[in-house]
Design a protein around this motif. Structure first.
Motif, mmCIF file in Angstrom:
data_model
loop_
_atom_site.group_PDB
_atom_site.id
_atom_site.type_symbol
_atom_site.label_atom_id
_atom_site.label_comp_id
_atom_site.label_asym_id
_atom_site.label_seq_id
_atom_site.Cartn_x
_atom_site.Cartn_y
_atom_site.Cartn_z
ATOM 1 N N TYR A 243 0.812 -1.222 0.000
ATOM 2 C CA TYR A 243 0.000 0.000 0.000
ATOM 3 C C TYR A 243 0.846 1.273 0.000
ATOM 4 O O TYR A 243 0.341 2.353 0.298
ATOM 5 C CB TYR A 243 -0.978 -0.014 1.178
ATOM 6 C CG TYR A 243 -2.039 -1.082 1.027
ATOM 7 C CD1 TYR A 243 -3.229 -0.830 0.347
ATOM 8 C CD2 TYR A 243 -1.839 -2.362 1.538
ATOM 9 C CE1 TYR A 243 -4.194 -1.813 0.195
ATOM 10 C CE2 TYR A 243 -2.788 -3.360 1.388
ATOM 11 C CZ TYR A 243 -3.970 -3.074 0.720
ATOM 12 O OH TYR A 243 -4.919 -4.060 0.563
ATOM 13 N N LYS B 27 -12.659 1.959 10.604
ATOM 14 C CA LYS B 27 -12.703 2.796 9.391
ATOM 15 C C LYS B 27 -12.320 4.240 9.672
ATOM 16 O O LYS B 27 -11.606 4.865 8.898
ATOM 17 C CB LYS B 27 -14.091 2.727 8.762
ATOM 18 C CG LYS B 27 -15.208 2.942 9.782
ATOM 19 C CD LYS B 27 -16.573 2.640 9.204
ATOM 20 C CE LYS B 27 -17.675 3.109 10.160
ATOM 21 N NZ LYS B 27 -17.607 2.500 11.527
ATOM 22 N N ALA C 40 -7.049 2.124 6.069
ATOM 23 C CA ALA C 40 -7.757 1.729 4.836
ATOM 24 C C ALA C 40 -7.252 0.363 4.356
ATOM 25 O O ALA C 40 -8.043 -0.491 3.938
ATOM 26 C CB ALA C 40 -7.549 2.787 3.755
ATOM 27 N N ALA C 41 -5.942 0.143 4.438
ATOM 28 C CA ALA C 41 -5.363 -1.134 3.987
ATOM 29 C C ALA C 41 -5.863 -2.287 4.850
ATOM 30 O O ALA C 41 -6.212 -3.360 4.328
ATOM 31 C CB ALA C 41 -3.836 -1.060 4.044
ATOM 32 N N GLN D 74 -8.622 -2.492 6.435
ATOM 33 C CA GLN D 74 -10.022 -2.734 6.090
ATOM 34 C C GLN D 74 -10.089 -3.526 4.775
ATOM 35 O O GLN D 74 -10.817 -4.514 4.673
ATOM 36 C CB GLN D 74 -10.721 -1.379 5.953
ATOM 37 C CG GLN D 74 -12.204 -1.446 6.183
ATOM 38 C CD GLN D 74 -12.855 -0.066 6.074
ATOM 39 O OE1 GLN D 74 -12.200 0.949 5.822
ATOM 40 N NE2 GLN D 74 -14.167 -0.035 6.260
ATOM 41 N N ALA D 75 -9.284 -3.108 3.804
ATOM 42 C CA ALA D 75 -9.274 -3.781 2.499
ATOM 43 C C ALA D 75 -8.796 -5.234 2.619
ATOM 44 O O ALA D 75 -9.241 -6.104 1.868
ATOM 45 C CB ALA D 75 -8.380 -3.012 1.530
ATOM 46 N N GLU D 76 -7.925 -5.483 3.573
ATOM 47 C CA GLU D 76 -7.381 -6.834 3.761
ATOM 48 C C GLU D 76 -8.306 -7.722 4.591
ATOM 49 O O GLU D 76 -7.982 -8.875 4.879
ATOM 50 C CB GLU D 76 -6.006 -6.773 4.441
ATOM 51 C CG GLU D 76 -4.918 -6.107 3.610
ATOM 52 C CD GLU D 76 -4.475 -6.932 2.401
ATOM 53 O OE1 GLU D 76 -4.321 -8.149 2.545
ATOM 54 O OE2 GLU D 76 -4.305 -6.338 1.318
#
Ligand code: AMP
Ligand code: GLY
Length: 431
Positions: free
Chosen positions: A113, A202, A255-256, A258-260
């Protein structure tokens, strides 16, 4: 609210001290706590890593919020177990606590990221590691992948020393499973800053900064420790640097995660190296720093319980405007048992603590203490007391801390005498 705090260090005493002042707090328990925490919470005789017993206690005592101080129980999944039981927990899930628990996980996330950090490689065999070291050159940093109580990092001045450190970690037993993999990193030359932000999965709520003093001796010499003192805010911190830290490091990380699929809720403690004004991530911790937490809590004017509960419940947005800091900076001077961070004596009596009550704006947070049968406070740990004060400036805060240190009668104890030296030196130079 009924609140259960987990841990027994100076950090937990500072958290307990702050939460006990909350209008939301009806009853505060602390497991296992220490002789200082006793004055603001009811101690519960359960170890911080005993996840089953902690979950049972929380269920049986109508606990509304569990605040987890140290990383151990987080990595063991305490927050997950509490969430499953329907109890709010402040602290990340085991999957999210990998940010601290696995340096390899953290570094790979940064690489994927684009989060600024030192270049690195991950290795499980000596040969490939040695080739990487030869290619990169010294100085170079060798780290055990897992939790190693702050001892798994070697700054190698020569390539030979780096290879020895790799062998030690991969082939020796001193690091257990934490050393089954090593991370080798480019050496970053700069000044360190600790930055703290809350996240609820978040949303981010920026807190503040501090500067730790990790070496055992005055002038930053000697062995690495858990931290011999800190002050807050850090001298390098200004709005511009804080914005860089938030936009380049903290926000992309949340953010990373959450994305993971492993959203991070809790406190993100970023250990940063400031290199020519640019922040680079050294490491993440999934908890408050100790002794940084002590310096932060005495500056916080808002209701800590309200903020931690909001983080645990995924509604940090609602308390965004409720975080206020006092104008005065703070300092914490750690008193440790002679011999620390090596071996040291236990059960030595500490006198004179009550005399420190006369020093204004000062709190003595306990870390490794218990009360003996005679009611004396006795040491049982390496880092034992965190003498913490605020002042109109750092120099005044420092004066109060060392006045209190001198009132404490504890022949087996010692402290550094130069906490805050970088900030005070730059103040002097500015005059
Ligand atoms: P860590 O446990 O990763 O925070 O490392 C402990 C200490 O080692 C840090 O506080 C730094 O002082 C130092 N350190 C770790 N990584 C680096 C690096 N890549 N370059 C320079 N110093 C480092
Ligand atoms: N003071 C360093 C730490 O808490 O990891």
């Amino acid at each position: 609210m009924n609140i259960l705090l987990i841990g027994s260090g100076g950090r937990e005493h500072a958290l307990a001290w702050s939460m006990a002042q909350s209008k939301l707090c009806t009853k505060l328990y602390c497991a296992p706590g220490n002789a200082g925490i006793e004055s603001c919470a009811e101690l519960v005789d359960i170890g911080a890593d005993n996840v089953d017993a902690l979950v049972s206690f929380a269920k049986n005592n109508a606990i509304d919020l569990v605040v987890v101080g140290p990383e151990g129980p987080l990595v063991l999944g305490l927050a997950d177990r509490l969430q499953e039981a329907g109890i709010d927990a402040f602290g990340p899930s085991a999957a999210a606590a990998r940010l601290e628990g696995s340096k390899g996980f953290m570094k790979d996330l940064c690489a994927k990221y684009d989060i600024p950090t030192a270049g690195y490689g991950r290795f499980t065999d000596v040969e490939n590691a040695a080739a990487f070291i030869a290619q990169t050159g010294a100085p170079i940093v060798v780290k055990a992948d897992g939790l190693a109580a702050g001892k798994g990092v070697i700054i190698a001045e020569t390539e030979g020393e780096a290879v020895e450190a790799v062998k030690d970690m991969l082939c020796g037993n001193s690091f257990g499973t934490a050393g089954a993999e090593v991370i080798i990193e480019e050496f970053m030359d700069g000044e360190e800053v600790s930055y703290f932000a809350l996240a609820d999965g978040k949303t981010i709520l920026p807190l503040t900064s501090a500067q730790d003093h990790k070496r055992v001796g005055d002038g930053d010499v000697g062995l690495n420790t858990g931290g011999m003192g800190a002050y807050s805010p850090a001298r390098l911190m200004d709005d511009a640097l804080e914005q860089k830290i938030l936009t380049q490091i903290i926000e992309p990380t949340v953010a990373a995660m959450q994305a993971e699929g492993c959203a991070f809720a809790g406190v993100l403690y970023a250990g940063l190296m400031i290199v020519e004004g640019e922040p680079k991530l050294i490491e993440y911790n999934a908890r408050f720093g100790d002794p940084e937490c002590q310096t932060i809590m005495v500056r916080l004017e808002s209701d800590l319980v309200e903020i931690l509960q909001a983080a645990a419940q995924g509604r940090l947005d609602a308390v965004r405007d409720n975080v206020r800091w006092g104008a005065d900076p703070s300092m914490c001077v750690v008193m440790a048992t002679k011999g620390y961070p090596g071996s040291y004596e236990k059960n030595t009596v500490i006198n004179g603590l009550q005399d420190t009550a006369n020093v204004q704006d000062l709190t003595v947070f306990h870390a490794g203490t218990v009360r003996n049968e005679d009611g004396d406070v006795v040491s049982i740990g390496g880092r034992v007391l965190g003498i913490t004060a605020t002042g109109k400036d750092l120099r005044e805060a420092k004066g109060k801390c060392y006045r209190a240190v001198d009132l404490i009668d504890w022949p087996e104890g010692f402290c550094r005498r130069d906490i805050g030296w970088r900030a005070l030196k730059s103040d002097d130079e500015a005059v």
